[in-house]
Design a protein around this motif. Sequence first.
Motif, PDB file in Angstrom:
ATOM      1  N   ARG A  24       0.819  -1.209   0.000  1.00  0.00           N
ATOM      2  CA  ARG A  24       0.000   0.000   0.000  1.00  0.00           C
ATOM      3  C   ARG A  24       0.853   1.261   0.000  1.00  0.00           C
ATOM      4  O   ARG A  24       0.508   2.264  -0.625  1.00  0.00           O
ATOM      5  CB  ARG A  24      -0.898  -0.037   1.230  1.00  0.00           C
ATOM      6  CG  ARG A  24      -1.708   1.196   1.416  1.00  0.00           C
ATOM      7  CD  ARG A  24      -2.510   1.118   2.683  1.00  0.00           C
ATOM      8  NE  ARG A  24      -3.209   2.372   2.879  1.00  0.00           N
ATOM      9  CZ  ARG A  24      -3.931   2.654   3.927  1.00  0.00           C
ATOM     10  NH1 ARG A  24      -4.042   1.776   4.884  1.00  0.00           N
ATOM     11  NH2 ARG A  24      -4.530   3.813   4.029  1.00  0.00           N
ATOM     12  N   ASN A  43      -7.516   1.634   0.598  1.00  0.00           N
ATOM     13  CA  ASN A  43      -8.062   0.774   1.639  1.00  0.00           C
ATOM     14  C   ASN A  43      -6.940  -0.085   2.214  1.00  0.00           C
ATOM     15  O   ASN A  43      -5.792  -0.002   1.774  1.00  0.00           O
ATOM     16  CB  ASN A  43      -9.172  -0.108   1.075  1.00  0.00           C
ATOM     17  CG  ASN A  43     -10.264   0.722   0.417  1.00  0.00           C
ATOM     18  OD1 ASN A  43     -10.687   1.728   0.959  1.00  0.00           O
ATOM     19  ND2 ASN A  43     -10.676   0.301  -0.759  1.00  0.00           N
ATOM     20  N   GLN A  44      -7.270  -0.942   3.175  1.00  0.00           N
ATOM     21  CA  GLN A  44      -6.239  -1.764   3.810  1.00  0.00           C
ATOM     22  C   GLN A  44      -5.656  -2.786   2.835  1.00  0.00           C
ATOM     23  O   GLN A  44      -4.446  -2.947   2.757  1.00  0.00           O
ATOM     24  CB  GLN A  44      -6.813  -2.483   5.023  1.00  0.00           C
ATOM     25  CG  GLN A  44      -5.781  -3.274   5.786  1.00  0.00           C
ATOM     26  CD  GLN A  44      -6.378  -3.917   7.018  1.00  0.00           C
ATOM     27  OE1 GLN A  44      -7.554  -3.770   7.299  1.00  0.00           O
ATOM     28  NE2 GLN A  44      -5.559  -4.636   7.743  1.00  0.00           N
ATOM     29  N   ARG A  78      -9.057   6.238  -3.394  1.00  0.00           N
ATOM     30  CA  ARG A  78      -9.065   5.843  -1.986  1.00  0.00           C
ATOM     31  C   ARG A  78      -8.125   4.660  -1.790  1.00  0.00           C
ATOM     32  O   ARG A  78      -8.077   3.752  -2.612  1.00  0.00           O
ATOM     33  CB  ARG A  78     -10.474   5.447  -1.562  1.00  0.00           C
ATOM     34  CG  ARG A  78     -10.561   5.095  -0.112  1.00  0.00           C
ATOM     35  CD  ARG A  78     -11.983   4.866   0.303  1.00  0.00           C
ATOM     36  NE  ARG A  78     -11.981   4.407   1.678  1.00  0.00           N
ATOM     37  CZ  ARG A  78     -13.004   3.889   2.283  1.00  0.00           C
ATOM     38  NH1 ARG A  78     -14.138   3.758   1.643  1.00  0.00           N
ATOM     39  NH2 ARG A  78     -12.918   3.484   3.526  1.00  0.00           N
ATOM     40  N   SER A 108      -9.300   1.887  -4.337  1.00  0.00           N
ATOM     41  CA  SER A 108     -10.463   2.245  -5.147  1.00  0.00           C
ATOM     42  C   SER A 108      -9.971   3.071  -6.322  1.00  0.00           C
ATOM     43  O   SER A 108      -9.292   4.086  -6.151  1.00  0.00           O
ATOM     44  CB  SER A 108     -11.479   3.040  -4.319  1.00  0.00           C
ATOM     45  OG  SER A 108     -11.971   2.233  -3.277  1.00  0.00           O
ATOM     46  N   ARG A 119     -12.562  -1.657  -7.200  1.00  0.00           N
ATOM     47  CA  ARG A 119     -11.761  -1.931  -6.009  1.00  0.00           C
ATOM     48  C   ARG A 119     -10.792  -3.044  -6.385  1.00  0.00           C
ATOM     49  O   ARG A 119     -11.188  -4.175  -6.662  1.00  0.00           O
ATOM     50  CB  ARG A 119     -12.652  -2.361  -4.863  1.00  0.00           C
ATOM     51  CG  ARG A 119     -12.090  -2.001  -3.539  1.00  0.00           C
ATOM     52  CD  ARG A 119     -13.059  -2.203  -2.436  1.00  0.00           C
ATOM     53  NE  ARG A 119     -13.933  -3.349  -2.681  1.00  0.00           N
ATOM     54  CZ  ARG A 119     -14.996  -3.633  -1.968  1.00  0.00           C
ATOM     55  NH1 ARG A 119     -15.323  -2.862  -0.980  1.00  0.00           N
ATOM     56  NH2 ARG A 119     -15.719  -4.690  -2.229  1.00  0.00           N
TER      57      ARG A 119
END
Length: 137
Positions: free
Chosen positions: A82, A109-110, A107, A114, A125
């Motif tokens: 990430r 996310n963990q 976005r 997105s 996603r």
Amino acid sequence: MNISLDELRDAPVAALYRLYLLLPFADLRQGRVIELRATQAVIEDLATRRRGTIPYAAIVPSATSTASQPEPAPTPPPRVRREQFLLGDSVGFFDRHLCERIGTIVRLNQKSASIACNDTDGHWRVSYGLLRRIVDI
């Protein structure tokens, strides 16, 4: 081969089991594997051309065997994480129909990001491992 009873008493169980399995092949000096079965291998004595079956547990390859050693598996590329992506980065990926999609990260996310591809394709996603960075030149 001369083995004393004391040596047999002190021998590990695995070595005794191999010896028990090899007794029919006591005079075998050099052999080659002719056939591989589910639990046994068919061995042919090179001197007498006599064949016999032997369980896989009894086979101990010599250090000078002519079989080539398997090549070590190549190391996989490092995992994409990430931290390698930022909001607004242009990324690309292939969807489930193997169509290439290019979009912008909206976005983080963990486990996935997105991605906004365009107005008609909507949002996706996508796992970080499937993303690749697009560099504009």
